[in-house]
Design a protein around this motif. Structure first.
Motif, PDB file in Angstrom:
ATOM      1  N   ASP A  39      44.607  70.899  -5.404  1.00  0.00           N
ATOM      2  CA  ASP A  39      43.425  71.365  -5.587  1.00  0.00           C
ATOM      3  C   ASP A  39      42.820  71.364  -4.379  1.00  0.00           C
ATOM      4  OD1 ASP A  39      41.105  69.826  -6.021  1.00  0.00           O
ATOM      5  OD2 ASP A  39      42.161  67.756  -7.464  1.00  0.00           O
ATOM      6  N   TRP A  40      42.177  71.800  -3.724  1.00  0.00           N
ATOM      7  CA  TRP A  40      41.798  72.200  -2.921  1.00  0.00           C
ATOM      8  C   TRP A  40      40.207  71.586  -2.425  1.00  0.00           C
ATOM      9  CZ3 TRP A  40      43.201  76.136  -0.385  1.00  0.00           C
ATOM     10  CH2 TRP A  40      44.738  76.719  -0.669  1.00  0.00           C
ATOM     11  N   SER A  41      39.977  70.675  -3.184  1.00  0.00           N
ATOM     12  CA  SER A  41      38.903  69.341  -2.874  1.00  0.00           C
ATOM     13  C   SER A  41      40.003  68.297  -1.626  1.00  0.00           C
ATOM     14  CB  SER A  41      38.553  68.576  -4.275  1.00  0.00           C
ATOM     15  OG  SER A  41      39.388  67.942  -4.841  1.00  0.00           O
ATOM     16  N   TYR A  42      41.759  68.526  -1.431  1.00  0.00           N
ATOM     17  CA  TYR A  42      42.076  67.551  -0.857  1.00  0.00           C
ATOM     18  C   TYR A  42      41.160  67.870   0.183  1.00  0.00           C
ATOM     19  CZ  TYR A  42      45.355  66.484   2.313  1.00  0.00           C
ATOM     20  OH  TYR A  42      46.590  65.422   3.619  1.00  0.00           O
ATOM     21  N   PHE A  43      41.130  68.904   1.028  1.00  0.00           N
ATOM     22  CA  PHE A  43      40.992  70.122   2.316  1.00  0.00           C
ATOM     23  C   PHE A  43      39.007  69.487   2.230  1.00  0.00           C
ATOM     24  CE2 PHE A  43      44.925  72.256   1.146  1.00  0.00           C
ATOM     25  CZ  PHE A  43      45.925  72.088   2.258  1.00  0.00           C
ATOM     26  N   TYR A  44      38.190  69.450   1.489  1.00  0.00           N
ATOM     27  CA  TYR A  44      36.638  69.718   1.093  1.00  0.00           C
ATOM     28  C   TYR A  44      36.050  68.553   1.772  1.00  0.00           C
ATOM     29  CZ  TYR A  44      32.172  70.554  -0.624  1.00  0.00           C
ATOM     30  OH  TYR A  44      30.933  70.595  -0.608  1.00  0.00           O
ATOM     31  N   THR A  45      35.423  68.442   2.647  1.00  0.00           N
ATOM     32  CA  THR A  45      34.687  67.229   2.740  1.00  0.00           C
ATOM     33  C   THR A  45      33.082  67.392   2.725  1.00  0.00           C
ATOM     34  OG1 THR A  45      35.587  66.904   4.830  1.00  0.00           O
ATOM     35  CG2 THR A  45      33.313  65.687   4.972  1.00  0.00           C
ATOM     36  N   PRO A  46      32.258  66.740   1.500  1.00  0.00           N
ATOM     37  CA  PRO A  46      31.498  66.641   0.809  1.00  0.00           C
ATOM     38  C   PRO A  46      30.417  67.009   1.154  1.00  0.00           C
ATOM     39  CG  PRO A  46      32.705  65.673  -0.618  1.00  0.00           C
ATOM     40  CD  PRO A  46      33.343  65.520   1.143  1.00  0.00           C
TER      41      PRO A  46
END
Length: 471
Positions: free
Chosen positions: A185-192
């Protein structure tokens, strides 16, 4: 390989190559189509042999081989990127008839089985493993220095790319690969994105995480902010599978903002796209406007379009900047520095080690990558879609002048064209780019199937279609 003198290149060879890489008449010196096909297939077969020589009994491609002796010596370590290169090189070899479909299935099955047993965290793979037994590396093999296990955003993107290509080519492996990718899940690396504090919340991907801390782990201090760099493959993968919002694409930087420390003060202006205020900046290099990379290297700009058809989906923006980027690399080597050769990208150092090479003027980093007279053959292969005649002339010239190619393992990693020194090392990453570039030239679309349909067609393509750049 013994040191070669630059004087081994004849004056006639150097003059012919300079003409071929700098004049519109270059096409006249290009090989006939059937001769080009034979040449490229021979280069592919040799490059594939190097990938086979790097592949361990476990089924994983190592980081590199040393080919200075009679027998290639593979490294101990491998990375997610190296493994991905091995996967797509195998698929390309089958697609071009170099190996059989049965041999492809056998090699892919062995590699997937090895990937299944690798230790992971948060659904992603660590940056370094022992390619021979699959164990997680905690000490660097060559020095014994400690290695802190790290989850790299961009390296995981290239492994996922290779796995998707393998699944597309071999239906029998699809259930196993789908299970491997289920937790990525690429949201693991993501900062909103945080409009109140866009520095802390830039809507971008972290460089990665050290997961040995509680919770999500310890993140890198930096985000991948530059758009025209190789980590955009992770962005595309996340947007395509829905784990990243589409607006993430617009929060990436075409250049740093005016007034920020960077290689040159950018031109351009603000536009609003999909409700996001975007700085559509550009650099000007030798009179042409383009979107810079971070360091000025070839693979930052042109590795991703080996798989995602950016120029087709966005001909006026991505297609234009890719062409101008290649032209800038050619002119830097031939006209600006007078090397007679061109193509600059991170690679092994001819005298040993590894470093980034590039064209400083087309990178945002103030003290960016420099060419230093070191030409990297994989950079010319990346340029095949934009400048085929010039790329072929450059590669043939590197072979004639320096012996940079041999029919056992393909092109060596780098050549110092000021001294004639040719690297003794072949890197999996660089050979993987060569196999993908040759596959695209010989059989267009061979490796692009997973990135033309599904979420790429439905979510990524519309973004690229709306991209304008200020070129």
């Amino acid at each position: 390989m013994n040191r070669r003198s630059f004087l081994t290149a004849t004056t006639a060879t150097a003059a012919a190559l300079t003409a071929a890489t700098s004049l519109p008449a270059a096409a006249a010196s290009a090989p006939r189509p059937e001769a080009e096909q034979r040449l490229l297939r021979a280069w592919f077969a040799a490059t594939h042999r190097s990938m086979q020589a790097m592949t361990t009994e476990l089924g994983l491609a190592t980081d590199k081989i040393d080919v200075s002796g009679g027998t290639p010596v593979p490294s101990t370590q491998t990375s997610p990127t190296n493994i991905g290169c091995g996967l797509w090189s195998t698929v390309a070899a089958a697609g071009l008839g170099v190996i059989s479909g049965t041999a492809m299935h056998r090699a892919l099955s062995r590699a997937v089985a090895a990937v299944e047993r690798l230790e992971r965290a948060h659904g992603f793979w660590f940056n370094w493993y022992d390619a021979h037994d699959g164990s997680l590396l905690t000490a660097w093999p060559e020095t014994g220095d400690p290695v802190r296990p790290f989850l790299s955003t961009v390296d995981n993107a290239w492994l996922v790319t290779g796995l998707r290509i393998a699944a597309d080519a071999d239906p029998l492996l699809r259930p196993r690969i789908a299970a491997l990718l289920a937790d990525a899940d690429w949201s693991y690396f993501y900062t909103p994105y945080d409009p109140a504090d866009p520095v802390a919340g830039p809507g971008q991907l972290r460089g990665g995480y050290w997961p040995d801390k509680p919770g999500r782990g310890e993140p890198t201090a930096h985000h991948y902010g530059a758009l025209n760099t190789e980590p955009r493959m992770a962005s595309y993968l996340g947007i395509a599978d829905g784990s990243l919002p589409a607006e993430h694409y617009w929060h990436l930087l075409r250049t740093l903002l005016p007034g920020m420390g960077q290689e040159q003060e950018p031109g351009g202006g603000y536009v609003t796209i999909d409700g996001v205020r975007v700085w559509e900046g550009h650099y000007t290099y030798r009179g042409r406007k383009l979107v810079p990379t971070w360091g000025g290297s070839m693979f930052e700009a042109l590795m991703v379009p080996l798989f995602v058809p950016e120029s087709t989906w966005s001909p006026g923006s991505w297609g234009t900047t890719h062409r101008r980027y290649v032209r800038s690399q050619i002119e830097h080597g031939v006209a600006e520095e007078g090397y007679g050769f061109w193509g600059f990208s991170p690679a092994s150092v001819p005298d040993g080690g590894y470093r980034e090479y590039g064209v400083d003027g087309i990178g945002m980093q103030e003290d960016g990558y420099h060419s230093l007279g070191v030409v990297t053959p994989h950079a010319s292969f990346l340029a095949l879609p934009q400048a085929p005649a010039e790329a072929l002339a450059n590669l043939r010239g590197l072979d004639r002048a320096f012996g940079a190619y041999d029919d056992r393992y393909g092109f060596r990693d780098s050549v110092d064209v000021t001294t004639g020194r040719v690297s003794d090392v072949v890197l999996a990453l660089d050979q993987g780019m060569i196999t993908a570039a040759l596959a695209q030239r010989l059989r267009p679309g061979l490796l692009q199937g997973p990135f033309r349909g599904g979420g790429f067609a439905g979510r990524v393509r519309p973004l690229l279609a709306r991209e304008r750049f200020s070129l």
